[in-house]
Design a protein around this motif. Structure first.
Motif, PDB file in Angstrom:
ATOM      1  N   GLU A 266     -71.907   3.114 -78.658  1.00  0.00           N
ATOM      2  CA  GLU A 266     -72.312   3.935 -77.391  1.00  0.00           C
ATOM      3  C   GLU A 266     -71.917   3.176 -75.874  1.00  0.00           C
ATOM      4  OE1 GLU A 266     -76.351   4.717 -77.554  1.00  0.00           O
ATOM      5  OE2 GLU A 266     -76.245   4.722 -79.403  1.00  0.00           O
ATOM      6  N   PRO A 267     -71.610   4.008 -74.952  1.00  0.00           N
ATOM      7  CA  PRO A 267     -71.632   3.187 -74.026  1.00  0.00           C
ATOM      8  C   PRO A 267     -72.260   1.556 -73.578  1.00  0.00           C
ATOM      9  CG  PRO A 267     -70.795   5.628 -73.800  1.00  0.00           C
ATOM     10  CD  PRO A 267     -71.620   5.442 -74.718  1.00  0.00           C
ATOM     11  N   GLY A 268     -71.672   1.431 -73.295  1.00  0.00           N
ATOM     12  CA  GLY A 268     -72.389   0.108 -73.641  1.00  0.00           C
ATOM     13  C   GLY A 268     -72.649  -0.982 -74.258  1.00  0.00           C
ATOM     14  N   ASP A 269     -72.109  -0.887 -75.306  1.00  0.00           N
ATOM     15  CA  ASP A 269     -72.057  -1.691 -76.324  1.00  0.00           C
ATOM     16  C   ASP A 269     -70.608  -2.543 -75.958  1.00  0.00           C
ATOM     17  OD1 ASP A 269     -74.015  -0.374 -77.840  1.00  0.00           O
ATOM     18  OD2 ASP A 269     -73.383   0.396 -78.793  1.00  0.00           O
ATOM     19  N   ALA A 270     -70.555  -3.902 -76.742  1.00  0.00           N
ATOM     20  CA  ALA A 270     -69.587  -4.490 -77.134  1.00  0.00           C
ATOM     21  C   ALA A 270     -69.087  -4.625 -78.197  1.00  0.00           C
ATOM     22  CB  ALA A 270     -69.454  -6.103 -76.153  1.00  0.00           C
ATOM     23  N   LEU A 271     -67.436  -5.150 -77.872  1.00  0.00           N
ATOM     24  CA  LEU A 271     -66.407  -4.802 -79.057  1.00  0.00           C
ATOM     25  C   LEU A 271     -66.546  -6.772 -79.371  1.00  0.00           C
ATOM     26  CD1 LEU A 271     -64.987  -3.494 -81.516  1.00  0.00           C
ATOM     27  CD2 LEU A 271     -62.382  -4.021 -80.114  1.00  0.00           C
ATOM     28  N   GLY A 272     -66.565  -6.965 -80.273  1.00  0.00           N
ATOM     29  CA  GLY A 272     -67.026  -8.407 -80.953  1.00  0.00           C
ATOM     30  C   GLY A 272     -65.116  -8.766 -81.739  1.00  0.00           C
ATOM     31  N   VAL A 273     -64.525  -9.453 -80.714  1.00  0.00           N
ATOM     32  CA  VAL A 273     -63.126  -9.739 -81.443  1.00  0.00           C
ATOM     33  C   VAL A 273     -63.600 -11.327 -82.025  1.00  0.00           C
ATOM     34  CG1 VAL A 273     -61.115 -10.116 -80.574  1.00  0.00           C
ATOM     35  CG2 VAL A 273     -62.202  -9.075 -79.623  1.00  0.00           C
TER      36      VAL A 273
END
Length: 595
Positions: A266-273
């Motif tokens: 959802e908008p506001g979430d983050a992607l972990g790398v």
């Protein structure tokens, strides 16, 4: 109002409740919480409750958390799941959803709280910290508690908020069940033992045998089974610079494929790398120590060549106090020992900001063994990036806005591990990723609400997602973006997209602050101040305000500017203005994603 981890309430009911509560002020919400608590007190709980051995008082375990990036939430959820699987009655509450008057009634409390920036509390725990440290805090002679602090030892004020909470609860008469845990970025190293102790004490209080629950419990497993511990290999579809020629920074727009993963966001979430170290850096570290890259090193149950440990499992670009302490002792460096003195806070900060592991190894040689070096280095942790796209708009893709952290020093180039890793990925390569939900940075449930977005630099990333999402919702809410960067010509990120959105009516106002395009510096807080009357009018009419970006400087300046706007245009005293801004945060209408 996020749903608890385990709930008997239907999702649709929770969504209706969230819609009904939206816009209510702190007083109304406090009253309603008491009203609902009264109903709950007349309802028989379905699970056995924990028993206070000294008083015979029956109550559920309370797991309370304050989290800025989601780590404290994840640990608190794990504790809650393990307690539930052990048959214990437990409730999980985010700090800003906690009714402060309940504190004096608590009997068994576990607090998991992070520290951000220069020793600041997470946004959702500011009210709790102020209450506990304030004059209204009650005496707590019946409370038994334990605190787990989360932090980053590369900052001087490591786990400061956990320490303050722990000491204050004891000062109020609370009984500390066992010593506070202070967890570094490699959280599990400390949290695993802390969770075991917490469960053992909870079981004892409930008169139950020690719970035989697996130490690792998958919390809210994502579709397809991909998550932090099982990342998805996402193909790189696009990796392009979005700063112009002549810019002093390299900012990238990346598009990654999630096809076949089952992941959504959802908008506001983050992607972990999950990044890996550049081979050139690994070679330089090995050369500086004289160690054999192929030497096998066994840590716990894992044996890997030293090169593999350094490439895939250990931090090489971030210094920590524990490593520096060990290196100072091993090298005999009086200079390092002096920097590590408690009184040398500024010197320590300067060292952390200007040096990396390789610099320390070269400047202060020490006879490390392969095993000792691997044990002393901090485990490599994933980096989180605000997602710059709406899943509904781009389907099975995820977009990022990444600034390449890079500097040329007298000893050669230095860089940030994840941004350097991503910058080097060509189209067709893969990145190891997972979705990190951020329930504290959400668009309003009502698309007719106005929103104000403040995002300088790469802080604009989530607002690209917000505007994409709002264009699909087709609500009547207005969207106002305030963006800043050094130069309009080279650093106006997504310029064409913003102008297209203005023409299409998906963006209703755009204010920019290009700090170096005139003799005096102009930042986003200056634009806020200039538009103070309009900002105040929008907020008074129910708008939601969002801030994303640097926590230490920008976010603090913006916060003080908002207080000044409330003072000037709301004709409030300083105390009343600060209270009003705090209430906006408590109502979920002033949200920050800062780092």
């Amino acid at each position: 109002m996020p749903a608890p981890v385990s709930t008997p309430v239907a999702t649709a009911t929770l969504q209706q409740l969230e819609h009904l509560l939206e816009g209510l002020d702190g007083t109304a919400l406090q009253w309603l919480s008491g009203y609902i608590a009264g109903i709950a007190s007349r309802t028989t709980l379905s699970k056995p409750e924990s028993t206070d051995i000294r008083t015979g008082f029956l109550s559920p375990i309370t797991v309370l958390y304050g989290s800025q990036t989601g780590n404290a939430k994840r640990v608190a959820e794990t504790l809650t799941h393990r307690a539930e699987q052990a048959g214990l009655s437990v409730r999980l509450i985010r700090a800003d959803n906690y009714s402060l008057r309940e504190l004096k009634q608590e009997r068994l409390l576990y607090l998991v709280i992070s520290t951000q920036g220069e020793g600041d509390p997470p946004d959702d725990a500011r009210g709790l910290l102020e209450f506990i440290e304030g004059r209204r805090a009650p005496q707590l002679p019946e409370l038994r508690y334990a605190v787990l602090g989360l932090g980053d030892s590369s900052y001087p004020e490591f786990c400061a908020i956990g320490r303050r909470m722990d000491e204050r609860l004891a000062a109020l008469g609370g009984h500390r069940l066992f010593p506070r845990g202070d967890a570094d970025v490699d959280i599990e190293t400390v949290s695993r033992g802390w969770l075991d102790q917490a469960l053992a004490h909870a079981a004892k209080a409930a008169g139950s045998p020690s719970p035989e629950v697996p130490a690792r419990v998958e919390v809210d497993p994502l579709p397809g089974g991909y998550g932090r511990d099982r990342p998805f290999m996402a193909e790189v579809l696009t990796n392009q610079a979005i700063t112009g020629q002549g810019s002093d920074r390299d900012i990238r727009h990346l598009e990654l494929s999630l096809a076949g993963s089952g992941l959504s966001y959802e908008p506001g979430d983050a992607l972990g790398v999950w990044a890996t170290q550049d081979p050139a850096l690994v070679d330089a570290v090995l050369a500086s120590t004289g160690l054999d890259p192929d030497e096998p090193v066994r840590i716990d149950d894992t044996t890997l060549p030293l090169r593999t440990w350094l490439t895939e499992r250990r931090e090489l670009t971030v210094l920590t106090r524990p490593f520096l302490q060990a290196h100072a002792s091993l090298s005999g460096s009086a200079e390092l020992r002096a920097v590590l003195e408690p009184s040398a806070r500024e010197a320590f900060s300067a060292l952390i900001e200007t040096r990396q592991l390789l610099d320390i190894l070269l400047e202060h040689p020490a006879p490390w063994s392969a095993e000792a070096l691997v044990r002393q280095l901090r485990p490599l942790a994933p980096r989180m990036y605000s997602i710059a796209s709406s899943y509904q708009a781009v389907d099975e893709e995820v977009h990022l806005t990444v600034a390449h952290v890079y500097d040329e020093t007298e000893r050669g180039p230095r860089w940030g591990v994840a941004s350097h890793h991503l910058q080097r990925l060509v189209e067709g390569a893969s990145a190891s990723v997972f979705i990190e939900a951020n329930d504290r940075f959400r668009l309003p449930a009502d698309p007719d609400r106005d929103i104000i977005m403040i995002g300088p630099g790469t802080g604009v990333a989530p607002f690209r997602a917000f505007v994409q999402e709002r264009s699909l919702q087709q609500g009547h809410g207005r969207n106002w973006l305030i963006f800043g960067n050094p130069h309009a010509y080279t650093d106006f990120l997504y310029q064409l997209e913003w102008h297209d959105a203005l023409r299409a009516g998906h963006l209703h106002r755009l204010d920019v602050a290009f700090s170096r395009d005139q003799d005096h510096k102009v930042y986003v807080q200056h634009r806020l101040r200039e538009q103070g009357a309009k900002i105040y009018g929008w907020l008074l009419a129910g708008a939601h305000l969002y801030v994303c970006g640097d926590a230490i400087h920008m976010a603090r300046d913006v916060h003080e500017t908002l207080i000044g706007i409330a003072r000037e245009h709301g004709h409030r005293s300083d105390a009343a203005a600060r209270t009003w801004i705090d209430e906006l945060q408590q109502q979920g209408r002033y949200l920050r994603d800062v780092y």
